[in-house]
Motif scaffolding. Structure first.
Motif, PDB file in Angstrom:
ATOM      1  N   LEU A   1       0.922  -1.269   0.079  1.00 19.10           N
ATOM      2  CA  LEU A   1       0.028  -0.014  -0.058  1.00 19.10           C
ATOM      3  C   LEU A   1       0.932   1.286   0.089  1.00 19.10           C
ATOM      4  N   LEU A   2       2.028   1.214   0.799  1.00 24.38           N
ATOM      5  CA  LEU A   2       2.804   2.331   0.542  1.00 24.38           C
ATOM      6  C   LEU A   2       3.816   2.524  -0.647  1.00 24.38           C
ATOM      7  N   ASN A   3       3.941   1.604  -1.253  1.00 29.87           N
ATOM      8  CA  ASN A   3       4.666   1.495  -2.462  1.00 29.87           C
ATOM      9  C   ASN A   3       3.557   2.311  -3.449  1.00 29.87           C
ATOM     10  N   TYR A   4       2.423   1.686  -3.463  1.00 30.03           N
ATOM     11  CA  TYR A   4       1.335   2.143  -4.327  1.00 30.03           C
ATOM     12  C   TYR A   4       1.062   3.728  -4.144  1.00 30.03           C
ATOM     13  N   LEU A   5       0.768   3.791  -2.898  1.00 28.37           N
ATOM     14  CA  LEU A   5       0.445   5.446  -2.650  1.00 28.37           C
ATOM     15  C   LEU A   5       1.790   6.493  -2.998  1.00 28.37           C
ATOM     16  N   VAL A   6       2.984   6.027  -2.785  1.00 30.35           N
ATOM     17  CA  VAL A   6       4.018   6.907  -2.910  1.00 30.35           C
ATOM     18  C   VAL A   6       3.976   7.289  -4.428  1.00 30.35           C
ATOM     19  N   ARG A   7       3.573   6.315  -5.408  1.00 29.24           N
ATOM     20  CA  ARG A   7       3.516   6.598  -6.905  1.00 29.24           C
ATOM     21  C   ARG A   7       2.430   7.164  -7.183  1.00 29.24           C
ATOM     22  N   LEU A   8       1.237   7.294  -6.282  1.00 24.34           N
ATOM     23  CA  LEU A   8       0.113   7.910  -6.667  1.00 24.34           C
ATOM     24  C   LEU A   8       0.357   9.609  -6.313  1.00 24.34           C
ATOM     25  N   GLY A   9       1.097  10.166  -7.379  1.00 24.78           N
ATOM     26  CA  GLY A   9       1.198  11.550  -7.266  1.00 24.78           C
ATOM     27  C   GLY A   9       2.943  12.004  -7.093  1.00 24.78           C
ATOM     28  N   TRP A  10       3.557  11.029  -7.111  1.00 23.82           N
ATOM     29  CA  TRP A  10       5.044  11.318  -7.178  1.00 23.82           C
ATOM     30  C   TRP A  10       5.804  10.213  -8.152  1.00 23.82           C
ATOM     31  N   SER A  11       6.831  10.614  -8.651  1.00 23.28           N
ATOM     32  CA  SER A  11       7.717   9.694  -9.596  1.00 23.28           C
ATOM     33  C   SER A  11       9.038  10.020  -9.406  1.00 23.28           C
ATOM     34  N   HIS A  12       9.592   8.725  -9.932  1.00 29.15           N
ATOM     35  CA  HIS A  12      11.171   8.741 -10.087  1.00 29.15           C
ATOM     36  C   HIS A  12      11.480   8.176 -11.282  1.00 29.15           C
ATOM     37  N   GLY A  13      11.512   8.863 -12.352  1.00 29.14           N
ATOM     38  CA  GLY A  13      11.567   8.062 -13.632  1.00 29.14           C
ATOM     39  C   GLY A  13      10.451   7.064 -14.037  1.00 29.14           C
ATOM     40  N   ASP A  14      11.100   6.018 -14.505  1.00 32.61           N
ATOM     41  CA  ASP A  14       9.684   4.803 -14.609  1.00 32.61           C
ATOM     42  C   ASP A  14       9.798   3.944 -13.707  1.00 32.61           C
ATOM     43  N   GLN A  15      10.583   4.018 -12.549  1.00 34.15           N
ATOM     44  CA  GLN A  15      10.331   3.036 -11.674  1.00 34.15           C
ATOM     45  C   GLN A  15       9.026   2.933 -10.742  1.00 34.15           C
ATOM     46  N   GLU A  16       8.712   1.607 -10.523  1.00 33.71           N
ATOM     47  CA  GLU A  16       7.669   1.434  -9.976  1.00 33.71           C
ATOM     48  C   GLU A  16       7.457   0.869  -8.775  1.00 33.71           C
ATOM     49  N   ILE A  17       8.629  -0.218  -8.229  1.00 35.52           N
ATOM     50  CA  ILE A  17       8.743  -0.647  -6.935  1.00 35.52           C
ATOM     51  C   ILE A  17       9.934  -0.006  -6.317  1.00 35.52           C
ATOM     52  N   PHE A  18       9.594   0.472  -5.010  1.00 36.62           N
ATOM     53  CA  PHE A  18      10.447   1.128  -3.971  1.00 36.62           C
ATOM     54  C   PHE A  18      10.524   0.327  -2.924  1.00 36.62           C
ATOM     55  N   SER A  19      11.822  -0.029  -2.488  1.00 39.09           N
ATOM     56  CA  SER A  19      11.642  -0.355  -1.053  1.00 39.09           C
ATOM     57  C   SER A  19      11.627   0.902  -0.059  1.00 39.09           C
ATOM     58  N   ARG A  20      11.234   0.807   1.369  1.00 41.92           N
ATOM     59  CA  ARG A  20      11.151   1.754   2.094  1.00 41.92           C
ATOM     60  C   ARG A  20      12.547   2.777   1.958  1.00 41.92           C
ATOM     61  N   GLU A  21      13.590   2.050   2.100  1.00 39.74           N
ATOM     62  CA  GLU A  21      15.014   2.878   2.041  1.00 39.74           C
ATOM     63  C   GLU A  21      14.929   3.590   0.815  1.00 39.74           C
ATOM     64  N   GLU A  22      14.367   2.958  -0.275  1.00 42.55           N
ATOM     65  CA  GLU A  22      14.714   3.816  -1.732  1.00 42.55           C
ATOM     66  C   GLU A  22      13.486   4.822  -1.658  1.00 42.55           C
ATOM     67  N   MET A  23      12.415   4.836  -0.864  1.00 40.06           N
ATOM     68  CA  MET A  23      11.619   5.964  -0.956  1.00 40.06           C
ATOM     69  C   MET A  23      12.249   7.010  -0.052  1.00 40.06           C
ATOM     70  N   ILE A  24      12.626   6.552   0.949  1.00 37.37           N
ATOM     71  CA  ILE A  24      13.435   7.886   1.854  1.00 37.37           C
ATOM     72  C   ILE A  24      14.626   8.509   1.266  1.00 37.37           C
ATOM     73  N   GLU A  25      15.245   7.848   0.437  1.00 42.51           N
ATOM     74  CA  GLU A  25      16.339   8.169  -0.474  1.00 42.51           C
ATOM     75  C   GLU A  25      15.996   9.211  -1.705  1.00 42.51           C
ATOM     76  N   LEU A  26      14.843   8.810  -2.388  1.00 42.99           N
ATOM     77  CA  LEU A  26      14.587   9.355  -3.479  1.00 42.99           C
ATOM     78  C   LEU A  26      13.697  10.364  -3.666  1.00 42.99           C
ATOM     79  N   PHE A  27      12.680  10.257  -2.413  1.00 48.97           N
ATOM     80  CA  PHE A  27      11.695  11.223  -2.264  1.00 48.97           C
ATOM     81  C   PHE A  27      12.139  12.648  -2.314  1.00 48.97           C
ATOM     82  N   ASP A  28      11.417  13.493  -3.024  1.00 49.92           N
ATOM     83  CA  ASP A  28      11.668  14.943  -2.794  1.00 49.92           C
ATOM     84  C   ASP A  28      10.265  15.723  -3.482  1.00 49.92           C
ATOM     85  N   LEU A  29       9.917  16.616  -2.686  1.00 49.20           N
ATOM     86  CA  LEU A  29       8.499  17.392  -3.068  1.00 49.20           C
ATOM     87  C   LEU A  29       8.565  17.899  -4.333  1.00 49.20           C
TER      88      LEU A  29
END
Length: 470
Positions: free
Chosen positions: A259-287
């Motif tokens: 659910l978290l992985n789905y929600l993070v992509r529901l309004g944010w993106s990092h290239g074409d990547q679809e699957i993000f570990s929790r650690e990747e979300m923290i590292e890559l996320f930016d407003l």
């Protein structure tokens, strides 16, 4: 100064996916920047706030593992502080008493509407001091009459609102209780919130809050307004689209990571990547990576993400969540294979953990009858001989392992000169009660040998009854 974000839900209902996404974005931004994440319960709406809703919010946050650095803070515990700030605003000339009745204010709005202007309070009591005795009043903030409010939004870009479009909002009701825009400002100021990440339904509140902060001489946080989530039909998200409690997703068999992985992509993106570990979300996320346009909720995409996590995450971890569904469906797992083994053989055959529990019942519970369609098709008189022979060979096995079981099934088919299906399908129905299961040798190896033999006897009795009634 420590970067600080906050999630501030009102306990007037459950934690839904929109709120969960806001919480996630706030949490990620704080984590990425080594900051603090505050949980604040905005419970000043005494009529609608409930303890059940507080519990639902906490349950959802804990299930998603969105841990907070400080809190939870409750606004109802801070009324003295709000009164202190309201008094300060009155003393400094930034707020005043308003004795207008509700009917008078409505008349002002109707007059403005008739003129094609914004419906608003006209400031009748803004400069008056002839206060009547023993008459109820509210406290209004004295909004600036000139100039603009400039919001440098981290998602939407610069937003400019003319002060003449804003009226003098109420900051304290006639019973003395503070209103939303006042409490939010005081809390964000006192709690040193540096970044306010919230839904864009709050954009209209932001200029009012900025003006109050300016009147108090308080620093302004950075605002980031996230566009709303729509249904896949483009309409506002509702229960039929999936706008249900976060805990409903647990009940329906989704992993929190999915659910978290789905929600993070529901309004944010990092290239074409679809699957993000929790650690990747923290590292890559930016407003700056947040979309400006609304996102559409897609249940099929969520299911796909959930299947990915069930198949790729550590089986022991997935099993810890599967255990809840087993218990919820009344399936005792005291006698049977380890749940991690079930995950390994069932994960690629189901969409959810709820479904995994449903189709795995036969590993732990005996059944009293066979699936009607499977029994009719596969437990026919012609299956009697192969079942009797395979039972005899299975009984003689000293090693109850998949390879040995596979050899027995092959040997039975060869000895009777039958195709594998003529042996395997009756055996599968006998052992599981239905016509679907993982690979038969693996399925039987996960079950107790005596239980398998007893179920074959049950199938043979079923066949004998068919013969007798034919």
């Amino acid at each position: 100064m420590t970067l600080t974000t906050r999630f501030a839900p009102s306990p007037t209902g459950y934690l839904h996916v929109g709120g969960a996404r806001t919480a996630l974005y706030s949490w990620l931004y704080a984590k990425k920047n080594g900051g603090d994440f505050i949980l604040r319960i905005e419970d000043t709406d005494l009529e609608r706030s409930t303890q059940a809703s507080v519990d639902a919010i906490m349950d959802g946050m804990n299930w998603l593992n969105l841990d907070w650095t400080h809190g939870p803070y409750f606004q109802t515990k801070r009324f003295d502080r709000y009164k202190e700030v309201i008094d300060q605003l009155i003393e400094t000339g930034h707020a005043y008493r308003c004795y207008c009745t509700a009917e008078e204010v409505e008349a002002m709005r109707e007059e403005a509407r008739a003129k094609g202007e914004n419906e608003r309070y006209n400031g009748m009591w803004r400069e008056r001091t002839d206060y009547p005795a023993d008459k109820p009043y509210v406290i209004r903030f004295k909004n600036p009459l000139e100039g603009d409010v400039v919001i440098k939004d981290a998602v939407k870009g610069e937003i400019v609102i003319a002060n003449k479009e804003l009226d003098d909002l109420i900051i304290a009701r006639s019973d003395g209780s503070p209103t939303y825009n006042l409490t939010v400002v005081v809390d964000d100021w006192d709690m040193k919130v540096s970044h306010v990440v919230r839904g864009d339904d709050h954009v209209n509140n932001t200029p009012r809050q900025i003006n109050i902060l300016n009147a108090l001489g308080a620093p302004l946080p950075v605002y980031a307004h996230i566009p709303m989530i729509l249904g896949d039909d483009g309409k506002r998200l509702s229960k039929r689209h999936g706008a249900v409690s976060v805990m409903q997703y647990r009940d329906d068999g989704y992993l929190p990571e999915a659910l978290l992985n789905y929600l993070v992509r529901l309004g944010w993106s990092h290239g074409d990547q679809e699957i993000f570990s929790r650690e990747e979300m923290i590292e890559l996320f930016d407003l700056t990576g947040c979309n400006r346009a609304p996102s559409a909720f897609n249940t099929e995409k969520l299911i796909w993400v959930n299947q990915h996590y069930m198949k790729t995450m550590d089986a022991e971890y997935v099993a810890s969540h599967l255990a809840w569904h087993m218990e919820d469906q009344g399936i005792s797992t005291d006698n049977g294979p380890a749940l991690a083994e079930i995950v390994k053989v069932q994960a690629d055959r189901v969409k959810t953990l709820k479904e995994m529990a449903q189709i795995s019942r036969y590993f732990y519970q005996d059944f009293t009858e066979f699936d009607a369609a499977a029994g009719k098709k596969h437990l026919r008189p012609v299956a009697k001989e192969p079942l009797e022979l395979v039972k005899a060979k299975l009984s003689a096995l000293e090693s109850w392992q998949g390879d040995a079981i596979h050899e027995v099934i092959n040997a039975t088919a060869e000895e009777l000169e039958l195709g594998m299906g003529k042996v395997g399908m009756p055996l599968r129905v006998a052992a599981t009660g239905a016509g679907n299961s993982p690979s038969l040798d693996i399925t039987l190896a996960l079950m107790d040998k005596d239980k398998v033999l007893a179920r074959i006897d049950m199938a043979l009795a079923f066949i004998e009854e068919r013969i007798a009634n034919s």
